[in-house]
Scaffold this motif. Structure first.
Motif, PDB file in Angstrom:
ATOM      1  N   SER A  26       0.810  -1.226   0.000  1.00 45.32           N
ATOM      2  CA  SER A  26       0.000   0.000   0.000  1.00 45.32           C
ATOM      3  C   SER A  26       0.839   1.270   0.000  1.00 45.32           C
ATOM      4  O   SER A  26       0.311   2.357  -0.167  1.00 45.32           O
ATOM      5  CB  SER A  26      -0.930   0.021   1.213  1.00 45.32           C
ATOM      6  OG  SER A  26      -0.213   0.282   2.391  1.00 45.32           O
TER       7      SER A  26
ATOM      8  N   GLN B 287      -9.302  -1.946  -3.877  1.00 43.60           N
ATOM      9  CA  GLN B 287      -8.904  -0.548  -4.043  1.00 43.60           C
ATOM     10  C   GLN B 287      -8.291   0.023  -2.763  1.00 43.60           C
ATOM     11  O   GLN B 287      -7.380   0.833  -2.819  1.00 43.60           O
ATOM     12  CB  GLN B 287     -10.100   0.304  -4.449  1.00 43.60           C
ATOM     13  CG  GLN B 287     -10.594   0.028  -5.852  1.00 43.60           C
ATOM     14  CD  GLN B 287     -11.701   0.983  -6.241  1.00 43.60           C
ATOM     15  OE1 GLN B 287     -12.508   1.396  -5.415  1.00 43.60           O
ATOM     16  NE2 GLN B 287     -11.726   1.336  -7.514  1.00 43.60           N
ATOM     17  N   LYS B 288      -8.827  -0.421  -1.615  1.00 43.69           N
ATOM     18  CA  LYS B 288      -8.351   0.098  -0.335  1.00 43.69           C
ATOM     19  C   LYS B 288      -7.893  -1.008   0.626  1.00 43.69           C
ATOM     20  O   LYS B 288      -7.288  -0.709   1.646  1.00 43.69           O
ATOM     21  CB  LYS B 288      -9.465   0.895   0.359  1.00 43.69           C
ATOM     22  CG  LYS B 288      -9.902   2.119  -0.423  1.00 43.69           C
ATOM     23  CD  LYS B 288     -10.999   2.855   0.311  1.00 43.69           C
ATOM     24  CE  LYS B 288     -11.414   4.097  -0.450  1.00 43.69           C
ATOM     25  NZ  LYS B 288     -12.409   4.881   0.296  1.00 43.69           N
TER      26      LYS B 288
ATOM     27  N   ASP C  86      -4.965   6.847   5.959  1.00 46.06           N
ATOM     28  CA  ASP C  86      -4.243   8.119   5.863  1.00 46.06           C
ATOM     29  C   ASP C  86      -3.824   8.553   7.269  1.00 46.06           C
ATOM     30  O   ASP C  86      -4.122   7.859   8.251  1.00 46.06           O
ATOM     31  CB  ASP C  86      -5.090   9.165   5.133  1.00 46.06           C
ATOM     32  CG  ASP C  86      -6.337   9.598   5.895  1.00 46.06           C
ATOM     33  OD1 ASP C  86      -6.448   9.325   7.124  1.00 46.06           O
ATOM     34  OD2 ASP C  86      -7.222  10.214   5.274  1.00 46.06           O
TER      35      ASP C  86
ATOM     36  N   ARG D 297      -7.912   4.925   2.628  1.00 44.09           N
ATOM     37  CA  ARG D 297      -7.402   5.593   1.433  1.00 44.09           C
ATOM     38  C   ARG D 297      -7.167   4.550   0.361  1.00 44.09           C
ATOM     39  O   ARG D 297      -7.140   3.335   0.631  1.00 44.09           O
ATOM     40  CB  ARG D 297      -6.088   6.330   1.751  1.00 44.09           C
ATOM     41  CG  ARG D 297      -4.985   5.385   2.173  1.00 44.09           C
ATOM     42  CD  ARG D 297      -3.647   6.080   2.358  1.00 44.09           C
ATOM     43  NE  ARG D 297      -2.659   5.171   2.909  1.00 44.09           N
ATOM     44  CZ  ARG D 297      -1.953   4.285   2.212  1.00 44.09           C
ATOM     45  NH1 ARG D 297      -2.110   4.182   0.909  1.00 44.09           N
ATOM     46  NH2 ARG D 297      -1.080   3.488   2.824  1.00 44.09           N
ATOM     47  N   LEU D 298      -6.965   4.995  -0.871  1.00 45.72           N
ATOM     48  CA  LEU D 298      -6.647   4.076  -1.955  1.00 45.72           C
ATOM     49  C   LEU D 298      -5.238   3.526  -1.770  1.00 45.72           C
ATOM     50  O   LEU D 298      -4.350   4.224  -1.260  1.00 45.72           O
ATOM     51  CB  LEU D 298      -6.755   4.785  -3.309  1.00 45.72           C
ATOM     52  CG  LEU D 298      -8.153   5.280  -3.708  1.00 45.72           C
ATOM     53  CD1 LEU D 298      -8.080   6.082  -4.998  1.00 45.72           C
ATOM     54  CD2 LEU D 298      -9.112   4.119  -3.837  1.00 45.72           C
TER      55      LEU D 298
ATOM     56  N   GLY E  10      -1.556   2.741  -2.410  1.00 41.60           N
ATOM     57  CA  GLY E  10      -0.550   3.476  -3.158  1.00 41.60           C
ATOM     58  C   GLY E  10      -0.630   4.979  -2.944  1.00 41.60           C
ATOM     59  O   GLY E  10       0.273   5.693  -3.317  1.00 41.60           O
ATOM     60  N   ASP E  11      -1.734   5.479  -2.344  1.00 45.23           N
ATOM     61  CA  ASP E  11      -1.881   6.908  -2.042  1.00 45.23           C
ATOM     62  C   ASP E  11      -1.417   7.169  -0.612  1.00 45.23           C
ATOM     63  O   ASP E  11      -2.216   7.230   0.305  1.00 45.23           O
ATOM     64  CB  ASP E  11      -3.336   7.375  -2.175  1.00 45.23           C
ATOM     65  CG  ASP E  11      -3.829   7.380  -3.614  1.00 45.23           C
ATOM     66  OD1 ASP E  11      -3.003   7.213  -4.526  1.00 45.23           O
ATOM     67  OD2 ASP E  11      -5.037   7.576  -3.805  1.00 45.23           O
TER      68      ASP E  11
END
Length: 125
Positions: A47, A82-83, A114, A120-121, A123-124
């Protein structure tokens, strides 16, 4: 237990007296902490940032972990959303005589978060 393929554990740790009960067997809480650490190491890498554990299925011990065993934790990625990331975490113990024993397997789900602790997504970071 015969090892048929070469796998690299995500985490290896020795069972010390502080992790055992009065009878020389590792307590489940200690093992759960190691499982969470191994899973989060892989999930954080994927992630690219912090994650939190949101689910762990029930697990059963096939054999006890004994004082002095080296515990190997292996991680297999089952689902990447996605998350969230769902992992299979397998635990084996290497006895002091060199034999290997399967201990347990769990399915755990981690969610990327976060700095405020909100999802959060991946990779973000």
């Amino acid at each position: 237990m015969e090892q048929q393929e070469h796998r690299t554990p995500v985490l290896r740790v020795r069972a010390l007296p502080t992790s055992t009960n009065a009878y020389g067997r590792v307590q489940a809480g200690w093992l759960m902490s190691q499982i969470d650490m191994a899973g989060s190491l892989d999930a954080e890498r994927l992630s690219r940032g912090p994650v939190t554990t949101v689910a762990v299925n029930a697990f059963q011990f096939a054999a006890p972990i004994l004082l002095g065993d080296v515990v190997d934790l292996y991680v297999e990625r089952l689902r990447i959303g996605q998350k969230s990331i769902t992992l299979k975490i397998s635990v084996e113990a290497e006895r002091m005589d060199g034999s290997h024993i399967r201990i347990t397997e769990v399915i755990a789900t981690f969610v990327a978060i976060d700095p405020d602790g909100k999802s959060r997504l991946l990779g973000d970071a």
